[in-house]
Write an enzyme that holds these catalytic residues in place. Structure first.
Site, short mmCIF file in Angstrom:
data_model
loop_
_atom_site.label_atom_id
_atom_site.label_comp_id
_atom_site.label_asym_id
_atom_site.label_seq_id
_atom_site.Cartn_x
_atom_site.Cartn_y
_atom_site.Cartn_z
N LYS A 15 -33.88 51.81 29.22
CA LYS A 15 -32.77 52.75 29.33
C LYS A 15 -33.34 54.14 29.09
CE LYS A 15 -29.37 49.70 27.26
NZ LYS A 15 -28.92 49.33 25.96
N HIS A 181 -29.78 50.20 12.99
CA HIS A 181 -28.76 51.14 13.47
C HIS A 181 -28.81 52.44 12.65
CE1 HIS A 181 -26.02 47.56 14.81
NE2 HIS A 181 -26.76 47.97 15.83
N GLY A 211 -20.49 47.43 17.18
CA GLY A 211 -20.75 47.31 18.62
C GLY A 211 -20.97 45.84 18.91
N GLY A 213 -23.95 44.49 18.42
CA GLY A 213 -24.51 44.33 17.08
C GLY A 213 -23.62 45.12 16.13
N ARG A 242 -24.29 37.10 17.09
CA ARG A 242 -25.10 36.79 15.89
C ARG A 242 -24.21 36.37 14.72
NH1 ARG A 242 -28.23 42.40 15.77
NH2 ARG A 242 -27.99 42.66 18.00
N PHE A 284 -14.78 42.12 22.95
CA PHE A 284 -13.49 42.11 22.23
C PHE A 284 -12.28 42.23 23.15
CE2 PHE A 284 -13.73 42.19 17.49
CZ PHE A 284 -15.02 41.71 17.43
N ARG A 285 -12.49 42.81 24.35
CA ARG A 285 -11.36 42.86 25.30
C ARG A 285 -11.01 41.44 25.74
NH1 ARG A 285 -14.54 47.67 28.18
NH2 ARG A 285 -16.15 46.36 27.32
N GLY A 331 -18.92 50.56 20.15
CA GLY A 331 -17.96 50.04 21.14
C GLY A 331 -16.67 49.48 20.59
N GLY A 333 -15.66 49.63 17.25
CA GLY A 333 -15.11 50.58 16.27
C GLY A 333 -14.39 51.76 16.91
N GLU A 334 -14.93 52.23 18.05
CA GLU A 334 -14.33 53.40 18.70
C GLU A 334 -13.11 53.04 19.54
OE1 GLU A 334 -17.46 55.43 20.94
OE2 GLU A 334 -18.78 55.18 19.22
P1 ADP Z 1 -24.27 47.65 21.80
O1 ADP Z 1 -24.43 47.04 20.46
O2 ADP Z 1 -24.64 46.74 22.93
O3 ADP Z 1 -24.80 49.07 21.92
P2 ADP Z 1 -21.64 48.88 22.09
O4 ADP Z 1 -21.59 49.75 20.91
O5 ADP Z 1 -21.72 49.52 23.43
O6 ADP Z 1 -22.71 47.75 21.96
O7 ADP Z 1 -20.34 47.94 22.04
C1 ADP Z 1 -20.10 47.02 23.06
C2 ADP Z 1 -18.89 46.22 22.68
O8 ADP Z 1 -17.77 47.10 22.45
C3 ADP Z 1 -18.38 45.28 23.77
O9 ADP Z 1 -19.05 44.05 23.74
C4 ADP Z 1 -16.91 45.11 23.40
O10 ADP Z 1 -16.78 44.04 22.49
C5 ADP Z 1 -16.57 46.40 22.70
N1 ADP Z 1 -15.68 47.27 23.50
C6 ADP Z 1 -16.04 48.17 24.43
N2 ADP Z 1 -14.94 48.77 24.95
C7 ADP Z 1 -13.87 48.22 24.34
C8 ADP Z 1 -12.45 48.40 24.43
N3 ADP Z 1 -11.91 49.29 25.26
N4 ADP Z 1 -11.67 47.65 23.62
C9 ADP Z 1 -12.20 46.77 22.75
N5 ADP Z 1 -13.52 46.55 22.61
C10 ADP Z 1 -14.35 47.26 23.40
#
Ligand code: ADP
Length: 399
Positions: A15, A181, A211, A213, A242, A284-285, A331, A333-334
């Site tokens: 990436k 992290h 996320g 993780g 995990r 989580f969706r 992901g 948390g936000e």
């Molecule tokens: P990584 O650890 O791969 O960097 P991210 O921080 O991008 O992960 O988080 C990815 C995860 O965030 C997804 O697997 C999903 O569970 C969650 N996610 C992303 N968008 C949403 C959303 N709109 N609603 C709920 N969960 C979400």
């Protein structure tokens, strides 16, 4: 404007982003790109620049070939390394062990030291080293900087960093809590005092990086005093695939009773467990969609996730004594208001009062989701690890 090329080199993917270190967390990078399926017959490279995505499908033999193609694609878009003011290359590097407690200018010696740490991160550090070596060859005139996932936690108090494992064995094998992290925990915990207009030294924080993780940290006056990941990123919270913390006796049980090998148990705990192992999905969706359909396994998976999260929040409240802020990022948390609501439900007696409307309002900006009279301020702050790596790399390059 000057830029940093940020590279996150994995075993089969690279990436990358071209980032202005002076930008803010919500700004889009100048360029973002992904080289995928390195070493497979159908490789793919995609680059997004000026709102447009450019794809190219072709076999990519190795990391060198992947990065060469990426640079060629940047050149053809007019944003190649020699066409813009590129001041550094920042490399996300997973394990800095006890050798590195902060970002470092990469030299041959540093590469050798990161190589020495491979036993602590056998899946990650080799791929990081590939990225570093190839990028140093292709872009020799630039300072290259390694930014470690473990870096922020290098100075954890000894009592938090030490496992109650036999001391000689632990020392001989570099066993301790390293935490991961770190770039995100440092970045987000650095944003919080700025958002609240307070001095970092007077804010006691819990940061929840949820996320795929997931990890959390307790931060006192800007310095972490505890974190949930350990020797490896397998420990702590329940994650997408995990386990998080489990009874280590389960390993011996699976080995003795189920006849599983260490390799099989490793794969089971890292890739086939967590939310996915309990419910069949890890996003989580999808998990919420299943819960709405009445799927009991999905409901249990969510409850297990929340129970573990609350265990950590509770223990960090005690570790900090007084908590000023709890911040959700990454992901889940936000974006997931349901997770945020469940994690902090019923804690009014501890001064935590989430405002349901503020929590549910869709918003990509940093924001407060507690009521105005909540003693503890709960925030959602988007993380941006690439920007954090770019900022650190620019700082080191300027020294
Ligand atoms: P990584 O650890 O791969 O960097 P991210 O921080 O991008 O992960 O988080 C990815 C995860 O965030 C997804 O697997 C999903 O569970 C969650 N996610 C992303 N968008 C949403 C959303 N709109 N609603 C709920 N969960 C979400």
């Amino acid at each position: 404007m000057s830029y940093v090329l940020v590279i996150n080199s994995g075993s089969s993917s690279i990436k990358f982003q071209v980032v202005d270190p002076a930008s803010t967390a919500s700004d889009t990078p100048l360029v973002s790109g992904l080289v995928e399926k390195i070493g497979e017959p159908r490789g793919k490279i995609s680059v997004t620049y000026a709102g447009q995505k450019h794809d190219s499908n072709q076999p990519i033999r190795d990391h060198r070939g992947g990065l060469q193609l990426a640079v060629a694609m940047l050149d053809s878009l007019g944003v190649g390394p020699t066409q813009i003011d590129l001041i550094a290359v920042g490399h996300r590097t997973v394990h800095g062990g006890q050798t590195f407690s902060g970002p470092v200018l990469i030299t041959d010696e540093v590469v050798a030291q990161i190589r020495d740490l491979i036993p602590l991160a056998p899946l990650h550090n080799p791929a990081n080293i590939d990225g570093i070596e190839v990028a140093r060859d292709l872009l020799p005139g630039l300072p290259h900087v390694a930014v470690f996932d473990t870096g922020f936690f290098g100075d954890l108090p000894a009592a938090a960093a030490t496992y109650a494992v036999n001391r000689e064995v632990a020392e001989a094998n570099q066993i301790r809590r390293y935490g991961f992290h770190g770039t995100s925990h440092e970045f987000v915990s650095g944003q919080v005092p700025k958002i609240l207009g307070r001095d970092a030294s007077e804010v006691n924080q819990i940061v929840l990086h949820l996320g795929n993780g997931a990890s959390c940290s307790a931060i006192k006056g800007g310095a972490p005093i505890d974190t949930s990941m350990g020797l490896t990123p397998l420990a702590g919270l329940v994650m997408g695939t995990r386990t998080g913390d489990i009874d280590p006796g389960i390993i011996f049980h699976l080995y003795r009773q189920a006849g599983m090998s260490i390799v099989e148990i490793d794969a089971l705990f890292n890739r086939q467990s967590g939310i996915k192992g309990l419910s069949g999905v890890n996003d989580f969706r999808d998990l919420h969609a299943k819960i709405e359909e009445g799927d009991e396994n999905a409901k249990l998976a969510f409850d297990v996730y929340i129970t573990q999260l609350r265990r950590y929040i509770g223990s960090y409240m005690i570790a900090l004594g007084k908590v000023d802020t709890i911040t959700f990022t990454a992901g889940v948390g936000e974006n997931d208001a349901k997770t945020r609501a469940a994690a902090l439900a019923g804690l009014e007696n501890y001064g935590i009062v989430v405002d349901p409307e503020r929590n549910a309002a869709p918003n990509d900006d940093p924001r407060v989701i507690t009521t105005d009279d909540s003693t503890v301020t709960v925030l959602v702050v988007p993380t941006n690890e690439e920007l954090a790596i770019a900022q650190k790399s620019a700082e080191i390059a300027a020294q």
